[in-house]
Scaffold this motif. Structure first.
Motif, PDB file in Angstrom:
ATOM      1  N   ALA A 128     -78.334 -30.225   8.493  1.00  0.00           N
ATOM      2  CA  ALA A 128     -78.478 -28.950   9.196  1.00  0.00           C
ATOM      3  C   ALA A 128     -77.973 -27.787   8.354  1.00  0.00           C
ATOM      4  CB  ALA A 128     -77.719 -29.012  10.524  1.00  0.00           C
TER       5      ALA A 128
ATOM      6  N   VAL B 183     -80.589 -27.393   5.076  1.00  0.00           N
ATOM      7  CA  VAL B 183     -81.931 -26.950   5.465  1.00  0.00           C
ATOM      8  C   VAL B 183     -81.866 -25.621   6.211  1.00  0.00           C
ATOM      9  CG1 VAL B 183     -83.989 -27.539   6.809  1.00  0.00           C
ATOM     10  CG2 VAL B 183     -82.782 -29.320   5.547  1.00  0.00           C
ATOM     11  N   GLY B 184     -80.946 -25.503   7.158  1.00  0.00           N
ATOM     12  CA  GLY B 184     -80.836 -24.251   7.899  1.00  0.00           C
ATOM     13  C   GLY B 184     -80.454 -23.075   7.024  1.00  0.00           C
TER      14      GLY B 184
ATOM     15  N   VAL C 118     -80.654 -27.563  12.946  1.00  0.00           N
ATOM     16  CA  VAL C 118     -81.099 -26.672  11.858  1.00  0.00           C
ATOM     17  C   VAL C 118     -81.242 -25.232  12.337  1.00  0.00           C
ATOM     18  CG1 VAL C 118     -83.121 -26.113  10.457  1.00  0.00           C
ATOM     19  CG2 VAL C 118     -82.178 -28.403  10.393  1.00  0.00           C
TER      20      VAL C 118
END
Length: 297
Positions: free
Chosen positions: A113, A116-117, A174
């Protein structure tokens, strides 16, 4: 009369010594001491949980998979701190050895998370325009679905297993990281030193790495500490539903699931592992909020 005159100076001198803000200062010191104590307890609980995950044999030397049938369904005692289960296995030993899989899945989920976030939020805030609109609509869709429901749908598609549970929980988190990173990038991007860097001829990727990202990551890291507790809860929930490791491998959620059929006669099989999860989640939240408060100062 003289007695009254003597008492009045004494009262006045006592009030002058304490001062008008004496009680408020005392309350402030008490509140700060209480917060510090809670923070120390939370840190201790998390260190203990990490110790369970890294060195389980130090805290519980028994075999978490083997039990003594003659000792089944025994309550908490000096010999068995958390009691025994329906086939005579020590529940405390299974909780300690189950910390490794549960916390590993949690760290993987938060890591997915976070990475990617952060990338989605950084790209959205830095590029703007149609890219920002498209990415934020995807994030809005993810935010409109409850995180646990999204994780459940993903793990159903991916299949059983601890790592699949970690991936599903990570994808469900995310959107939160993307939103926070985007807001920080938008704030930093309009700063004077960023405009000065572009005016000096610096390349956009250099400005993005050296100025924007460096001054935007602190709130996102603080969010990771806060979301760690929610990830523990989500991983345990999916493990409780049977999507985690294959029995008899211990996981925190599966331990509670195993004991629910014996709740009336052996309450310790569900209550004590559940209290361990609650302690870790609350400690992670408290420590995460402390980190968040420190990063915003």
């Amino acid at each position: 009369m003289s007695d009254v005159l003597i008492r009045e100076p004494v009262a006045a001198s006592a009030q002058a010594a304490t001062g008008p803000h004496g009680p408020s200062r005392l309350r402030g010191a008490t509140s700060a001491l209480r917060r510090y104590g809670v923070l120390v307890v939370s840190t201790t609980v998390l260190f203990l949980a990490v110790g369970f995950a890294l060195f389980p044999s130090v805290f519980a030397s028994g075999d978490p998979l083997q039990g003594v049938p003659a000792d089944k369904l025994q309550g908490p005692s000096a010999a068995h701190w958390f009691g025994t289960d329906n086939i005579g296995r020590d529940v405390y030993t299974r909780v300690v050895h189950g910390a490794g899989l549960s916390l590993t899945a949690t760290l993987v989920a938060v890591g997915i998370a976070l990475v990617v976030g952060s990338l989605v939020g950084l790209l959205s805030g830095a590029v703007g325009g149609a890219v920002d609109g498209l990415l934020m609509r995807v994030v809005d869709v993810l935010l409109s679905i409850p995180a646990l429901l999204l994780s459940l749908a993903l793990v159903t598609a991916l299949g059983f297993g601890t790592m699949n549970v970690a991936i599903a929980v990570g994808v469900g988190l995310v959107a939160n990281f993307a939103r926070v990173m985007r807001s920080e990038v938008l704030r930093v991007r309009s700063a004077l030193y960023v405009e000065a860097a572009f005016a000096c001829g610096a390349r956009w990727h250099s400005v993005l790495r050296r100025h924007v990202l460096r001054n935007s990551y602190a709130p996102v890291v603080a969010l990771a500490a806060v979301e760690f507790g929610m990830a523990v809860l989500a991983v345990s929930s999916l493990s409780f539903l049977g999507f985690g490791a294959v029995p008899p491998t211990p996981e925190w959620g599966s331990l509670i699931s195993e004991g629910r059929n014996y709740l009336a006669t052996a309450w310790w099989m569900t209550t004590l592992p559940g209290l361990v999860i609650v302690a870790v989640v609350l400690s992670a939240h408290r420590l995460g909020h402390a980190i968040e408060e420190r990063s915003t100062r």
